[in-house]
Design a protein around this motif. Structure first.
Motif, PDB file in Angstrom:
ATOM      1  N   ILE A  20       0.871  -1.173   0.000  1.00 19.51           N
ATOM      2  CA  ILE A  20       0.000   0.000   0.000  1.00 19.51           C
ATOM      3  C   ILE A  20       0.907   1.222   0.000  1.00 19.51           C
ATOM      4  N   ASP A  21       0.816   1.993  -1.064  1.00 20.20           N
ATOM      5  CA  ASP A  21       1.651   3.181  -1.228  1.00 20.20           C
ATOM      6  C   ASP A  21       0.836   4.411  -0.839  1.00 20.20           C
ATOM      7  N   PHE A  22       1.012   4.861   0.391  1.00 21.12           N
ATOM      8  CA  PHE A  22       0.268   6.010   0.888  1.00 21.12           C
ATOM      9  C   PHE A  22       0.721   7.316   0.235  1.00 21.12           C
ATOM     10  N   THR A  23       1.890   7.313  -0.412  1.00 18.16           N
ATOM     11  CA  THR A  23       2.365   8.542  -1.058  1.00 18.16           C
ATOM     12  C   THR A  23       1.489   8.924  -2.244  1.00 18.16           C
ATOM     13  N   LEU A  24       0.710   7.975  -2.752  1.00 24.20           N
ATOM     14  CA  LEU A  24      -0.215   8.278  -3.848  1.00 24.20           C
ATOM     15  C   LEU A  24      -1.295   9.277  -3.421  1.00 24.20           C
TER      16      LEU A  24
END
Length: 89
Positions: A20-24
């Protein structure tokens, strides 16, 4: 604390690696983890809690029960959580 990335392997309902890439989310400071019942919301929170504290997010789940029943025996159960605290990653 601002979450940056969560990687789960053989954790909860997820047998394979899930990232899960929260930077998106960009510069947003507020977000919601939502979905229908059984979609893995609590697993995500458990993984974050496990990475930080070594235990699940609630009293109903024990750490030994967090391994995915669907993962092959040779797959290690792992959680990696990268976050930013102030100016530090």
């Amino acid at each position: 604390m601002k979450p940056l990335q969560l990687t789960m392997r053989a954790f909860g309902a997820y047998a394979s690696e899930q990232i899960i890439d929260f930077t998106l989310l960009g510069d947003k400071n507020f977000f919601l983890i939502h979905g229908p019942t059984g979609s893995g919301k609590t697993t995500i929170l458990d993984a974050i809690s496990f990475a930080l504290y070594g235990s699940a997010s609630g009293d109903l789940r024990e750490s030994k029960n967090l391994r995915s029943d669907y993962a092959p025996a040779e797959q290690k159960t792992e959680v990696e959580f990268t976050f930013k605290s102030g100016e530090y990653i």
